[in-house]
Design an enzyme around this catalytic site. Structure first.
Site, short mmCIF file in Angstrom:
data_model
loop_
_atom_site.label_atom_id
_atom_site.label_comp_id
_atom_site.label_asym_id
_atom_site.label_seq_id
_atom_site.Cartn_x
_atom_site.Cartn_y
_atom_site.Cartn_z
N ALA A 194 -26.84 21.74 -70.62
CA ALA A 194 -27.27 20.59 -70.12
C ALA A 194 -27.10 20.64 -68.30
O ALA A 194 -26.96 21.76 -68.06
CB ALA A 194 -26.69 19.49 -70.74
N LEU A 200 -25.58 20.48 -64.65
CA LEU A 200 -24.19 20.88 -64.27
C LEU A 200 -23.47 19.41 -63.91
O LEU A 200 -23.95 18.61 -63.63
CB LEU A 200 -24.51 21.50 -62.97
CG LEU A 200 -24.80 22.84 -62.92
CD1 LEU A 200 -25.19 23.61 -61.45
CD2 LEU A 200 -23.81 23.85 -63.59
N GLY A 201 -22.26 19.82 -63.93
CA GLY A 201 -21.19 18.42 -63.58
C GLY A 201 -20.81 17.64 -64.86
O GLY A 201 -19.81 17.03 -64.99
N GLY A 249 -9.53 1.01 -75.64
CA GLY A 249 -8.87 2.19 -74.85
C GLY A 249 -9.49 2.21 -73.48
O GLY A 249 -10.09 1.11 -73.00
N VAL A 256 -14.18 4.78 -79.33
CA VAL A 256 -12.81 5.10 -80.27
C VAL A 256 -12.17 6.26 -79.95
O VAL A 256 -11.42 6.90 -80.69
CB VAL A 256 -12.99 4.54 -81.80
CG1 VAL A 256 -13.22 3.40 -82.06
CG2 VAL A 256 -13.90 5.48 -82.40
N ASP A 272 -11.02 19.13 -72.24
CA ASP A 272 -10.94 18.49 -73.32
C ASP A 272 -10.89 19.40 -74.80
O ASP A 272 -10.32 19.10 -75.84
CB ASP A 272 -12.19 17.43 -73.66
CG ASP A 272 -12.29 16.46 -72.58
OD1 ASP A 272 -11.31 16.53 -71.79
OD2 ASP A 272 -13.21 15.67 -72.41
N ALA A 285 -10.71 14.36 -66.46
CA ALA A 285 -11.44 15.59 -65.61
C ALA A 285 -10.57 16.07 -64.94
O ALA A 285 -10.70 17.33 -64.50
CB ALA A 285 -12.30 14.61 -64.93
N HIS A 328 2.04 -0.51 -41.51
CA HIS A 328 1.94 -1.83 -41.86
C HIS A 328 0.75 -2.58 -41.17
O HIS A 328 0.33 -2.15 -40.07
CB HIS A 328 3.04 -2.22 -41.30
CG HIS A 328 3.06 -3.81 -41.66
ND1 HIS A 328 3.31 -4.42 -42.83
CD2 HIS A 328 2.84 -4.75 -40.84
CE1 HIS A 328 3.42 -5.74 -42.56
NE2 HIS A 328 3.09 -6.13 -41.52
P1 NAI Z 1 -9.27 6.05 -76.06
O1 NAI Z 1 -8.28 6.91 -76.83
O2 NAI Z 1 -8.71 5.73 -74.64
O3 NAI Z 1 -9.24 4.44 -77.00
C1 NAI Z 1 -9.85 4.22 -78.11
C2 NAI Z 1 -9.27 3.20 -78.59
O4 NAI Z 1 -10.07 2.71 -79.69
C3 NAI Z 1 -7.64 3.17 -78.98
O5 NAI Z 1 -7.03 1.97 -78.46
C4 NAI Z 1 -7.81 3.09 -80.59
O6 NAI Z 1 -6.69 2.13 -81.15
C5 NAI Z 1 -9.08 2.14 -80.79
N1 NAI Z 1 -9.88 2.31 -82.37
C6 NAI Z 1 -9.86 3.56 -82.85
N2 NAI Z 1 -10.67 3.30 -84.02
C7 NAI Z 1 -10.70 1.89 -84.02
C8 NAI Z 1 -11.68 1.12 -85.29
N3 NAI Z 1 -12.11 1.44 -86.18
N4 NAI Z 1 -11.63 -0.23 -84.85
C9 NAI Z 1 -11.04 -0.73 -83.64
N5 NAI Z 1 -10.49 0.15 -82.66
C10 NAI Z 1 -10.32 1.51 -82.76
O7 NAI Z 1 -10.81 6.35 -76.19
P2 NAI Z 1 -12.07 5.86 -75.24
O8 NAI Z 1 -11.80 4.61 -74.65
O9 NAI Z 1 -13.09 6.40 -76.33
O10 NAI Z 1 -11.88 6.90 -74.13
C11 NAI Z 1 -11.93 8.52 -74.57
C12 NAI Z 1 -11.13 9.32 -73.54
O11 NAI Z 1 -12.02 9.23 -72.34
C13 NAI Z 1 -9.88 8.67 -73.17
O12 NAI Z 1 -9.00 8.97 -73.75
C14 NAI Z 1 -9.75 9.24 -71.70
O13 NAI Z 1 -9.05 10.42 -71.90
C15 NAI Z 1 -11.03 9.46 -71.24
N6 NAI Z 1 -11.54 8.42 -70.20
C16 NAI Z 1 -10.81 8.39 -68.91
C17 NAI Z 1 -11.13 7.59 -67.95
C18 NAI Z 1 -10.02 7.37 -66.84
O14 NAI Z 1 -9.40 8.34 -66.50
N7 NAI Z 1 -10.20 6.29 -65.87
C19 NAI Z 1 -12.22 6.45 -68.06
C20 NAI Z 1 -13.08 6.66 -69.60
C21 NAI Z 1 -12.57 7.49 -70.45
#
Ligand code: NAI
Length: 471
Positions: free
Chosen positions: A41, A43-44, A186, A273, A315, A323, A447
C-alpha cells in the site's frame, strides 16, 4: 514457483514501508547496503496514513474547537463555533500527504528502491513480489520483515466499515456521528473517543476490564477519567461486549456489564480492542519461521529471527505496538545487518497517550522498581504549582519522578498534564544516559515553562524542591 537463475539480487529486502520499515531501509542504505523496500500500500504504513498522524491531527482540531467553546472564563466570548467537518478532514489529509511525500523523497534520496507489491516468502532467502502487472523473484542477503498490524476484530461484532468501524474508518468519517459507542478503553478508544466527544458526539466507551487503560498507573488514569464527562464521554467498565445488531438505523450493542446483560445503541460502533500482527499471509513457513502463540515473530536482541538472515521489527515482533519502538528496532536491525554490535534496550521506552490531559510514562513504576530490587523514592510535583501550566489554563495533573533512594538514579517517570507527551523526553534521556536526580535538578530550566515540573520533581527526590514542601 521454482527459483530460477533470474532472481533479482539485493543486499537488504525490507518488507513494509511503515515507521519500522522505512527507517530500517534508510539506515541500511546509509550503511552502504543496496536496499529494496516493498509495500503493498502507501508508504508510511498505518502510522502515517491511518494511525498516529491523522489521529493526532483530528485530536488537535477537536482540542481547538473545545478551547474556543470554553474560553469565556478568560474573557473570550466566541459565539456559534461551527465545525466544517469536511474541511477539517481535508486539513487532516493534507498533513498526512506532506509526511508520506516526505518519506518517498527520503527513500529516494538514500537510493532505496521502492516497489509497490505484495511479498510472499518462497524460501530462506527468496521471495516472490507480486505487483499489479507481474511477479518477480528476489533473492536477498538479509531481509527485514516490518509488515505491521491491523485492527483486531471481535468475531461477534464484525467490521462492516459503515456501522461497525475500526480506527481506519473513524479517521475518515464523512460526518460527525451523533452517538458513538467505542468498544475498548485502551489507547485508541480513549484518544478517538475524546476527540469525537469534543466535536459534539455523545460517546460511550465500553471497557471490558475494571479500568480505562488497564495496566497504566491508576492515579494518572483518574485524572483523565475525571475530565471525560466534561467532553460528553461516558465510561462503562467491566463491560464485555458480546454482539451487535446492525439491522436497524442504529446499531445495538449488547454487553455483559458487571454480570448483567445491557444494550447500548448508537449511529456507529468503533471497535478498538487491540491490533493483530500481519504475519499470516506472508508464507513465513516457507522461510522456516514459526510464530508464537500470539502470532508474533520471535526475535533476539538484534531483531534476528531463528532464520539468521531474516529480521523482524515493529508490531510483528511483539508488544508494545508503538511506531517509535518500530523505528528504534529498525535501526538496530539495519546496524546488525551491517555488522555493528547494536542491540535493543527498552528500559527508556516512552509511552504516550494523547488524551486530555495528555498522559506519558517511561522506565519503571514504583511497583516495578521494588520488584527489581530497588528502594525507590517517588517525588510528585503538581502542575497547579507551575506558572506556565496555570498561564496555559491547564493546571490539572502532575509530573512524578521515580529514583533509587541510595544512588538517586532516575528509574522512571509518570506525567499526566499539559505537554506530557513532550515532557517525558527529558526523563527518557535521563534514563538513557544513566543520569541521577541531581543531574536534572542542577540543569537550568527556563522559567516559566512546563519542564520546570521535571526539575522540581527531581529536586523533590533530593529533598530540596523550592516550590513544594518536601517530604
Ligand atoms: P489497547 O490494547 O490499547 O486497548 C484495547 C482495550 O480493549 C483494552 O483496554 C481491553 O481491555 C479492551 N477490550 C478487549 N476486548 C474487549 C471487549 N470484548 N469488550 C470491551 N473491551 C474490550 O488497543 P487499541 O486501543 O485498539 O490500540 C491498539 C494499539 O495501538 C495500542 O496497544 C497501542 O500500542 C497503539 N496505539 C498507540 C497510540 C499512541 O502511542 N499514542 C495511539 C493509538 C494506538
Amino acid at each position: 514457483m521454482v527459483v530460477g537463475d533470474f532472481a533479482t539480487e539485493v543486499d537488504v529486502l525490507v518488507v513494509g514501508g511503515g515507521p519500522g520499515g522505512y527507517v530500517a531501509a534508510i539506515r541500511a542504505a546509509q550503511l552502504g547496503k543496496k536496499v529494496t523496500l516493498v509495500d503493498k500500500a502507501d508508504l508510511g504504513g498505518v502510522c502515517l496514513n491511518r494511525g498516529c498522524i491523522p489521529s493526532k491531527a483530528l485530536i488537535h482540531a477537536a482540542d481547538e474547537v473545545d478551547k474556543m467553546k470554553n474560553a469565556s472564563h478568560m474573557g473570550i466570548e466566541v459565539d456559534g463555533v461551527q465545525v466544517n467537518f469536511t474541511d477539517m478532514m481535508k486539513w487532516k489529509d493534507s498533513v498526512v500527504k506532506k509526511l508520506t511525500g516526505g518519506v518517498g523523497s527520503l527513500l529516494k534520496g538514500n537510493k532505496v528502491e521502492t516497489i509497490q507489491g505484495e511479498v510472499y516468502f518462497t524460501g530462506e532467502n527468496t521471495v516472490k513480489v507480486a505487483t499489479e502487472n507481474n511477479s518477480t523473484t528476489y533473492q536477498f542477503e538479509d531481509c527485514i520483515i516490518a509488515t505491521g498490524s491491523r485492527p483486531t476484530e471481535i468475531k461477534s461484532v464484525p467490521f462492516d466499515g459503515k456501522k461497525v468501524i475500526s480506527s481506519t474508518e473513524a479517521l475518515s468519517l464523512e460526518e460527525i456521528p451523533d452517538k458513538l459507542i467505542v468498544v475498548g478503553g485502551g489507547y485508541i478508544g480513549l484518544e478517538l473517543g475524546t476527540a469525537y466527544g469534543k466535536l459534539g458526539t455523545d460517546v460511550t466507551i465500553l471497557e471490558g476490564t475494571d479500568s480505562l487503560l488497564p495496566g497504566v498507573d491508576p492515579s494518572m488514569v483518574r485524572m483523565v477519567k475525571r475530565k471525560l464527562k466534561k467532553f460528553g464521554v461516558q465510561v462503562v467498565t467491566k463491560a464485555m461486549v458480546q454482539g451487535a445488531d446492525t439491522s436497524g438505523d442504529e446499531v445495538k450493542v449488547t454487553a455483559e456489564v458487571k454480570g448483567e446483560e445491557k444494550t447500548y445503541s448508537a449511529d456507529k460502533v468503533l471497535v478498538a480492542v487491540g491490533r493483530t500482527p500481519n504475519t499470516d499471509d506472508l508464507g513465513l513457513d516457507q522461510a522456516g519461521i514459526e510464530l508464537d502463540e500470539h502470532g508474533f515473530i520471535p526475535v533476539d536482541k538484534q531483531m534476528k529471527t531463528k532464520v539468521g538472515r531474516i529480521y523482524a521489527i515493529g508490531d510483528v515482533a511483539g508488544q508494545p505496538m508503538l511506531a517509535h519502538k518500530a523505528s528504534y528496532e529498525g535501526k538496530v536491525a539495519a546496524e546488525a545487518i551491517a555488522g555493528e554490535p547494536s542491540e535493543v534496550d527498552y528500559r527508556a521506552m516512552p509511552y504516550v497517550i494523547f488524551s486530555d490531559p495528555e498522559l506519558a510514562y517511561t522506565g519503571l513504576s514504583e511497583k516495578e522498581a521494588k520488584e527489581e530490587g530497588y528502594d525507590p523514592v517517588v517525588s510528585r510535583f503538581s502542575f497547579a504549582a507551575n506558572g506556565r501550566a496555570l498561564s496555559l489554563d491547564a493546571a490539572d495533573g502532575f509530573t512524578q519522578v521515580i529514583a533509587d533512594k541510595e544512588s538517586k538514579e532516575i528509574l522512571g517517570a509518570q506525567i499526566v498534564g499539559p505537554g506530557a507527551a513532550t515532557l517525558i523526553a527529558e526523563v527518557v534521556l535521563a534514563i538513557e544516559m544513566g543520569a541521577n536526580a541531581e543531574d536534572i535538578a542542577l540543569t537550568i530550566h527556563a522559567h516559566p515553562s512546563l519542564p520546570e515540573t521535571v526539575m522540581e520533581a527531581a529536586e523533590g527526590v533530593m529533598g530540596n524542591s523550592v516550590h513544594m514542601v518536601n517530604k
